[in-house]
Design a protein around this motif. Structure first.
Motif, PDB file in Angstrom:
ATOM      1  N   VAL A  37       7.155  -9.306  -4.510  1.00  0.00           N
ATOM      2  CA  VAL A  37       6.853  -9.370  -3.073  1.00  0.00           C
ATOM      3  C   VAL A  37       5.578 -10.186  -2.866  1.00  0.00           C
ATOM      4  O   VAL A  37       4.488  -9.763  -3.239  1.00  0.00           O
ATOM      5  CB  VAL A  37       6.728  -7.956  -2.470  1.00  0.00           C
ATOM      6  N   LYS A  39       4.340 -11.544   0.074  1.00  0.00           N
ATOM      7  CA  LYS A  39       3.763 -11.582   1.430  1.00  0.00           C
ATOM      8  C   LYS A  39       2.245 -11.696   1.382  1.00  0.00           C
ATOM      9  O   LYS A  39       1.610 -11.070   0.528  1.00  0.00           O
ATOM     10  CB  LYS A  39       4.173 -10.321   2.196  1.00  0.00           C
ATOM     11  N   ASN A  60       8.148 -10.008   4.042  1.00  0.00           N
ATOM     12  CA  ASN A  60       8.427  -9.031   5.095  1.00  0.00           C
ATOM     13  C   ASN A  60       8.247  -9.561   6.512  1.00  0.00           C
ATOM     14  O   ASN A  60       8.403  -8.811   7.456  1.00  0.00           O
ATOM     15  CB  ASN A  60       7.574  -7.766   4.895  1.00  0.00           C
ATOM     16  N   VAL A  83      12.399  -7.992   3.191  1.00  0.00           N
ATOM     17  CA  VAL A  83      12.205  -6.541   2.996  1.00  0.00           C
ATOM     18  C   VAL A  83      11.495  -5.857   4.165  1.00  0.00           C
ATOM     19  O   VAL A  83      11.216  -4.664   4.098  1.00  0.00           O
ATOM     20  CB  VAL A  83      11.424  -6.261   1.683  1.00  0.00           C
ATOM     21  N   MET A 171      18.223   1.089   0.358  1.00  0.00           N
ATOM     22  CA  MET A 171      16.817   0.800   0.071  1.00  0.00           C
ATOM     23  C   MET A 171      15.975   1.904   0.677  1.00  0.00           C
ATOM     24  O   MET A 171      16.333   2.455   1.718  1.00  0.00           O
ATOM     25  CB  MET A 171      16.450  -0.549   0.683  1.00  0.00           C
ATOM     26  N   VAL A 173      11.531   3.311   0.904  1.00  0.00           N
ATOM     27  CA  VAL A 173      10.129   3.380   0.503  1.00  0.00           C
ATOM     28  C   VAL A 173       9.805   4.864   0.418  1.00  0.00           C
ATOM     29  O   VAL A 173      10.116   5.616   1.341  1.00  0.00           O
ATOM     30  CB  VAL A 173       9.230   2.702   1.569  1.00  0.00           C
ATOM     31  N   MET A 208       7.898   0.448  -6.006  1.00  0.00           N
ATOM     32  CA  MET A 208       6.922  -0.583  -5.720  1.00  0.00           C
ATOM     33  C   MET A 208       5.859  -0.495  -6.829  1.00  0.00           C
ATOM     34  O   MET A 208       6.091   0.153  -7.849  1.00  0.00           O
ATOM     35  CB  MET A 208       6.320  -0.370  -4.327  1.00  0.00           C
ATOM     36  N   SER A 209       4.714  -1.137  -6.605  1.00  0.00           N
ATOM     37  CA  SER A 209       3.695  -1.164  -7.668  1.00  0.00           C
ATOM     38  C   SER A 209       3.318   0.236  -8.160  1.00  0.00           C
ATOM     39  O   SER A 209       3.110   0.442  -9.347  1.00  0.00           O
ATOM     40  CB  SER A 209       2.430  -1.861  -7.160  1.00  0.00           C
ATOM     41  N   ARG A 224      10.721  -3.654  -5.971  1.00  0.00           N
ATOM     42  CA  ARG A 224       9.981  -4.575  -5.092  1.00  0.00           C
ATOM     43  C   ARG A 224       8.496  -4.431  -5.390  1.00  0.00           C
ATOM     44  O   ARG A 224       7.849  -3.510  -4.916  1.00  0.00           O
ATOM     45  CB  ARG A 224      10.264  -4.254  -3.622  1.00  0.00           C
ATOM     46  N   VAL A 225       7.971  -5.351  -6.179  1.00  0.00           N
ATOM     47  CA  VAL A 225       6.592  -5.194  -6.665  1.00  0.00           C
ATOM     48  C   VAL A 225       5.714  -6.329  -6.158  1.00  0.00           C
ATOM     49  O   VAL A 225       6.007  -7.503  -6.386  1.00  0.00           O
ATOM     50  CB  VAL A 225       6.581  -5.143  -8.206  1.00  0.00           C
ATOM     51  N   GLY A 226       4.642  -5.966  -5.454  1.00  0.00           N
ATOM     52  CA  GLY A 226       3.715  -6.954  -4.921  1.00  0.00           C
ATOM     53  C   GLY A 226       2.374  -6.927  -5.623  1.00  0.00           C
ATOM     54  O   GLY A 226       2.085  -7.717  -6.528  1.00  0.00           O
ATOM     55  N   SER A 227       1.519  -5.975  -5.220  1.00  0.00           N
ATOM     56  CA  SER A 227       0.109  -5.992  -5.629  1.00  0.00           C
ATOM     57  C   SER A 227      -0.101  -5.906  -7.137  1.00  0.00           C
ATOM     58  O   SER A 227      -1.083  -6.458  -7.645  1.00  0.00           O
ATOM     59  CB  SER A 227      -0.660  -4.886  -4.908  1.00  0.00           C
ATOM     60  N   ARG A 233      -3.651  -7.389  -1.418  1.00  0.00           N
ATOM     61  CA  ARG A 233      -3.396  -8.358  -0.355  1.00  0.00           C
ATOM     62  C   ARG A 233      -4.628  -8.552   0.501  1.00  0.00           C
ATOM     63  O   ARG A 233      -5.331  -7.597   0.797  1.00  0.00           O
ATOM     64  CB  ARG A 233      -2.231  -7.872   0.512  1.00  0.00           C
TER      65      ARG A 233
HETATM   66  C1  LIG Z   1       4.772  -4.911   0.557  1.00  0.00           C
HETATM   67  C2  LIG Z   1       6.031  -4.235   0.205  1.00  0.00           C
HETATM   68  C3  LIG Z   1       6.333  -3.921  -1.138  1.00  0.00           C
HETATM   69  C4  LIG Z   1       5.393  -4.187  -2.296  1.00  0.00           C
HETATM   70  O1  LIG Z   1       4.393  -3.200  -2.316  1.00  0.00           O
HETATM   71  P1  LIG Z   1       3.294  -3.130  -3.491  1.00  0.00           P
HETATM   72  O2  LIG Z   1       2.750  -1.752  -3.364  1.00  0.00           O
HETATM   73  O3  LIG Z   1       2.301  -4.188  -3.222  1.00  0.00           O
HETATM   74  O4  LIG Z   1       3.986  -3.330  -4.783  1.00  0.00           O
HETATM   75  C5  LIG Z   1       7.552  -3.330  -1.397  1.00  0.00           C
HETATM   76  N1  LIG Z   1       8.429  -3.051  -0.396  1.00  0.00           N
HETATM   77  C6  LIG Z   1       8.171  -3.329   0.889  1.00  0.00           C
HETATM   78  C7  LIG Z   1       9.175  -2.981   1.916  1.00  0.00           C
HETATM   79  C8  LIG Z   1       6.965  -3.924   1.230  1.00  0.00           C
HETATM   80  O5  LIG Z   1       6.720  -4.189   2.519  1.00  0.00           O
END
Ligand SMILES: *Cc1c(COP(=O)(O)O)cnc(C)c1O
Length: 237
Positions: A37, A39, A60, A83, A171, A173, A208-209, A224-227, A233
């Motif tokens: 991810v 963003k 997103n 997402v 899906m 969260v 996620m992370s 879905r891995v971002g940070s 961010r």
């Molecule tokens: C930002 C986001 C993520 C990633 O989150 P991290 O905690 O940074 O890994 C995953 N899913 C969705 C829907 C997000 O908006």
């Protein structure tokens, strides 16, 4: 350390985490898709990640995603996953670049996406976003995305009914303040109920992370891995 090196190190560490979680759950890591991810991070980061073998990236917000997809259109193997919360007036833009939308939470949105996908001649994979909070006994929150209860199946039906869309699965969260293992177990139970009606809806976008291990243990197929990969961010919420 260069940005490329930083991303390479964090990506390798995350891939190792995913592989370890898969082994611990007795699963084949090859059945897991890591969606990075990106963003809030620039297209140059996405390009660097593509150079490191990343094929699946998540965004997103339509405006940001569309701009990055246009800037990186020379990378044909990149798969864009949408997402975030999606308004129906954005669907025509989103179907132009998104291979999958993970946040389909209303039948009306599914219908709008389906029409836009057909018009654009695109095949869009859909995950029905589930709000796990009510089933976990949490307070209702009007701002929270996701379908709950009987609505989950109603949205899945609307996706499955549209020739431009492919129902891939669910899906979610994990809500704050809840053990993610408990949240993802609830998601897995919901997915089982949906599969009685739509046997092809086999995929699960979860983790996620902070909670990817619990998601893999509960059967996630898309993380879905971002940070953990890109760092925190700028102005993170
Ligand atoms: C930002 C986001 C993520 C990633 O989150 P991290 O905690 O940074 O890994 C995953 N899913 C969705 C829907 C997000 O908006």
């Amino acid at each position: 350390m260069s940005r490329e090196h930083e991303l390479s190190t964090a990506l390798a560490a995350t891939r190792e985490r995913v592989a370890r979680a898969a082994r611990a759950a007795g699963r084949d890591p090859a059945e897991l898709t890591l969606v990075v991810v990106t963003k809030f991070f620039p297209a140059s980061d996405v390009r660097a990640l593509a150079g490191l073998g990343v094929r699946d990236v998540g965004e997103n917000r339509d405006q940001e995603a569309g701009a990055k997809a246009a800037e990186l259109s020379d990378l044909p193997d990149l798969h864009w996953h949408f997402v975030g919360q999606l308004q129906t007036n954005k669907v025509r833009s989103v179907v132009r670049y998104a291979r999958a939308v993970h946040s389909v939470d209303r039948a009306r949105l599914a219908q709008a996406l389906g029409r836009a996908a057909e018009q654009a001649g695109r095949d869009v994979g859909c995950f029905v976003q589930v709000d796990l909070a009510p089933a976990l006994g949490l307070e209702p929150d009007a701002a929270r995305a996701g379908a709950a209860g009987e609505d989950v199946l109603r949205v899945a039906d609307a996706v499955a009914a549209h020739p431009g869309l492919r129902l891939r699965g669910l899906m979610a969260v994990a809500p704050r303040g809840v053990d993610p293992a408990r949240a993802f177990a609830e998601l897995a139970r919901t997915a089982e109920r949906v599969r009685r009606v739509h046997p092809g809806a086999r995929e699960l976008s979860a983790g996620m992370s902070g909670d990817l291990e619990q998601a893999v243990a509960a059967g996630a197929t898309h993380l879905r891995v971002g940070s953990a990969i890109l760092g925190s961010r700028p102005g993170a919420r």
